[in-house]
Design an enzyme around this catalytic site. Structure first.
Site, mmCIF file in Angstrom:
data_model
loop_
_atom_site.group_PDB
_atom_site.id
_atom_site.type_symbol
_atom_site.label_atom_id
_atom_site.label_comp_id
_atom_site.label_asym_id
_atom_site.label_seq_id
_atom_site.Cartn_x
_atom_site.Cartn_y
_atom_site.Cartn_z
ATOM 1 N N GLY A 46 47.010 47.842 46.378
ATOM 2 C CA GLY A 46 45.677 47.312 46.640
ATOM 3 C C GLY A 46 45.630 45.871 46.193
ATOM 4 O O GLY A 46 46.497 45.423 45.433
ATOM 5 N N GLN A 51 41.814 38.167 43.126
ATOM 6 C CA GLN A 51 43.169 38.078 42.556
ATOM 7 C C GLN A 51 43.977 36.939 43.188
ATOM 8 O O GLN A 51 44.981 36.516 42.629
ATOM 9 C CB GLN A 51 43.917 39.402 42.721
ATOM 10 C CG GLN A 51 43.269 40.524 41.917
ATOM 11 C CD GLN A 51 44.036 41.809 42.065
ATOM 12 O OE1 GLN A 51 43.816 42.553 43.011
ATOM 13 N NE2 GLN A 51 44.966 42.064 41.157
ATOM 14 N N CYS A 94 47.901 46.746 37.355
ATOM 15 C CA CYS A 94 47.171 45.703 38.085
ATOM 16 C C CYS A 94 48.102 44.511 38.254
ATOM 17 O O CYS A 94 48.752 44.092 37.292
ATOM 18 C CB CYS A 94 45.925 45.284 37.304
ATOM 19 S SG CYS A 94 44.928 44.048 38.153
ATOM 20 N N LEU A 95 48.118 43.951 39.456
ATOM 21 C CA LEU A 95 48.987 42.798 39.715
ATOM 22 C C LEU A 95 48.556 41.587 38.882
ATOM 23 O O LEU A 95 49.359 40.680 38.670
ATOM 24 C CB LEU A 95 48.983 42.453 41.213
ATOM 25 C CG LEU A 95 49.599 43.543 42.108
ATOM 26 C CD1 LEU A 95 49.336 43.231 43.575
ATOM 27 C CD2 LEU A 95 51.100 43.686 41.845
ATOM 28 N N HIS A 136 39.241 50.781 41.590
ATOM 29 C CA HIS A 136 39.878 49.676 40.855
ATOM 30 C C HIS A 136 39.575 48.342 41.559
ATOM 31 O O HIS A 136 39.242 47.345 40.905
ATOM 32 C CB HIS A 136 41.387 49.970 40.799
ATOM 33 C CG HIS A 136 42.248 48.903 40.226
ATOM 34 N ND1 HIS A 136 43.019 49.088 39.100
ATOM 35 C CD2 HIS A 136 42.513 47.630 40.640
ATOM 36 C CE1 HIS A 136 43.704 47.978 38.843
ATOM 37 N NE2 HIS A 136 43.412 47.079 39.766
ATOM 38 N N GLU A 137 39.662 48.334 42.901
ATOM 39 C CA GLU A 137 39.421 47.092 43.654
ATOM 40 C C GLU A 137 37.943 46.698 43.607
ATOM 41 O O GLU A 137 37.611 45.515 43.478
ATOM 42 C CB GLU A 137 39.868 47.240 45.116
ATOM 43 C CG GLU A 137 41.323 47.612 45.333
ATOM 44 C CD GLU A 137 42.305 46.807 44.520
ATOM 45 O OE1 GLU A 137 41.998 45.665 44.133
ATOM 46 O OE2 GLU A 137 43.391 47.342 44.236
ATOM 47 N N HIS A 140 37.099 44.918 40.590
ATOM 48 C CA HIS A 140 37.485 43.495 40.636
ATOM 49 C C HIS A 140 36.368 42.642 41.234
ATOM 50 O O HIS A 140 36.151 41.506 40.812
ATOM 51 C CB HIS A 140 38.733 43.303 41.496
ATOM 52 C CG HIS A 140 40.045 43.500 40.800
ATOM 53 N ND1 HIS A 140 40.430 42.772 39.702
ATOM 54 C CD2 HIS A 140 41.095 44.314 41.089
ATOM 55 C CE1 HIS A 140 41.655 43.146 39.335
ATOM 56 N NE2 HIS A 140 42.092 44.079 40.160
HETATM 57 O O1 GNR Z 1 49.427 48.019 42.804
HETATM 58 C C1 GNR Z 1 48.534 48.582 42.157
HETATM 59 N N1 GNR Z 1 48.719 49.857 41.731
HETATM 60 C C2 GNR Z 1 47.724 50.642 41.203
HETATM 61 C C3 GNR Z 1 48.099 51.834 40.598
HETATM 62 C C4 GNR Z 1 47.146 52.672 40.073
HETATM 63 C C5 GNR Z 1 45.819 52.336 40.154
HETATM 64 C C6 GNR Z 1 45.417 51.152 40.737
HETATM 65 C C7 GNR Z 1 46.371 50.308 41.277
HETATM 66 S S1 GNR Z 1 45.871 48.841 42.056
HETATM 67 C C8 GNR Z 1 47.290 47.853 41.805
HETATM 68 C C9 GNR Z 1 47.172 46.534 42.559
HETATM 69 C C10 GNR Z 1 46.019 45.729 42.000
HETATM 70 O O2 GNR Z 1 46.060 45.096 40.989
HETATM 71 N N2 GNR Z 1 44.904 45.789 42.672
HETATM 72 O O3 GNR Z 1 43.816 45.145 42.213
HETATM 73 NI NI NI Z 2 44.021 45.069 40.064
#
Ligand code: GNR
Ligand code: NI
Length: 181
Positions: A46, A51, A94-95, A136-137, A140
């Protein structure tokens, strides 16, 4: 298409509340494509526009496994319209907080309303990893990070570690600029 740089903790832009998209024009379509390319290259499942330092309510996701065909998903102005009472724990990453993983508990299923590329309103009901990634997104877009769901001790520890790493990178870059000058 372009791979965009991903900003990291403690970059204060990660705490901005992103603005709704008023019109899906060529610039937004380009952003969606660039975000997908950036997510696949990272690789991640995601990505939210903030980001890549764009404070717009745009997210992309693909939870297909490596041995499955790609299923790129794009969401403009996404909103959670329903969340299950049942919860689920996933180990999240999270990246923007690279190489740090912790368990987070969230609703197991969510219904999300959003605009697609053609600006049509759509709804999707997600479970499993996609339900977690969408939440999660969408966090953000409100300036939230998954570490906000952890204990204060864990969160402060990881913020400290990334603040130190950023300081060291900037010191090393200054030395590099000096030897190149
Ligand atoms: O790549 C991602 N893996 C992930 C694994 C478990 C729960 C959420 C994520 S999102 C993350 C990419 C990211 O930072 N998205 O904002
Ligand atoms: Ni993230």
């Amino acid at each position: 298409m372009a791979i965009l740089p991903i900003i990291r903790l403690p970059d204060p832009r990660l705490r901005l509340v992103s603005e709704p998209v008023a019109r899906i024009d060529g610039e937004i379509l380009q952003l969606l494509d660039d975000m997908l390319e950036t997510m696949y290259e990272a690789p991640g499942v995601g990505l939210a526009a903030i980001q890549v330092a764009v404070a717009k309510r745009v997210i992309v996701a693909d939870t297909a496994r490596g041995d499955e065909p790609k299923t790129p998903l794009v969401f403009v102005n996404p909103e959670i319209v329903w969340a299950s009472e049942e919860l689920n724990v996933y180990q999240e990453g999270c990246l923007s907080v690279p190489e740090y993983y912790e368990d987070v508990e969230r609703p197991a299923r969510v219904r999300v309303r959003f605009l697609d590329r053609e600006a049509r309103t759509q709804e999707i009901e997600a479970d499993g990893l996609l339900a977690t990634v969408l939440q999660h997104e969408i966090d953000h877009l409100e300036g939230g990070l998954f570490i906000d769901h952890l204990s204060r001790l864990k969160r402060e520890r990881v913020v400290k570690k990334f603040t130190k790493a950023a300081r060291e990178r900037s010191a090393a870059a200054q030395v590099q600029d000096r030897v190149e000058a």
